[in-house]
Design a protein around this motif. Sequence first.
Motif, mmCIF file in Angstrom:
data_model
loop_
_atom_site.group_PDB
_atom_site.id
_atom_site.type_symbol
_atom_site.label_atom_id
_atom_site.label_comp_id
_atom_site.label_asym_id
_atom_site.label_seq_id
_atom_site.Cartn_x
_atom_site.Cartn_y
_atom_site.Cartn_z
ATOM 1 N N LYS A 198 0.841 -1.207 0.000
ATOM 2 C CA LYS A 198 0.000 0.000 0.000
ATOM 3 C C LYS A 198 0.872 1.251 0.000
ATOM 4 O O LYS A 198 0.594 2.205 -0.737
ATOM 5 N N GLU A 199 1.928 1.258 0.822
ATOM 6 C CA GLU A 199 2.830 2.403 0.849
ATOM 7 C C GLU A 199 3.479 2.629 -0.509
ATOM 8 O O GLU A 199 3.615 3.759 -0.969
ATOM 9 N N LEU A 200 3.906 1.545 -1.150
ATOM 10 C CA LEU A 200 4.518 1.661 -2.470
ATOM 11 C C LEU A 200 3.539 2.222 -3.496
ATOM 12 O O LEU A 200 3.916 3.032 -4.358
ATOM 13 N N LEU A 201 2.320 1.769 -3.408
ATOM 14 C CA LEU A 201 1.313 2.250 -4.361
ATOM 15 C C LEU A 201 0.916 3.699 -4.101
ATOM 16 O O LEU A 201 0.577 4.434 -5.033
ATOM 17 N N ASP A 202 0.960 4.116 -2.838
ATOM 18 C CA ASP A 202 0.615 5.497 -2.488
ATOM 19 C C ASP A 202 1.683 6.476 -2.954
ATOM 20 O O ASP A 202 1.394 7.637 -3.206
#
Length: 110
Positions: A105-109
């Motif tokens: 999720k952090e990578l996608l954000d």
Amino acid sequence: MNVQLPEKLYYSIGEVAQAFHVNTSLIRFWEKEFDSISPKKNKKGDRFFTPKDIENLKIIYYLVKEKGYTLEGAKVVLQTQKNLPKKVEIISRLELVKEELLKLKELLDD
């Protein structure tokens, strides 16, 4: 309760305490309180924990530190709930999955 230990036959008390983020004195105390933890000792008195001891420590840690049981309460639960090791293992795996999903999720954000 994500315990990261390499695959070994025996673990020192320092390694175990570090993996659980507790003091070695707490590990020694739990060893005295719970019969399911029985590390091998050398002539010098150094403790060496087996993978089975680590599994038992995970269950005790889960009950005492995460669920808030007293030591007496944890002993009762250990005696009465036979499927507890599977439950703790499933919770541990789910926590790992959650960590990975949060990383994604952090990578996608970003």
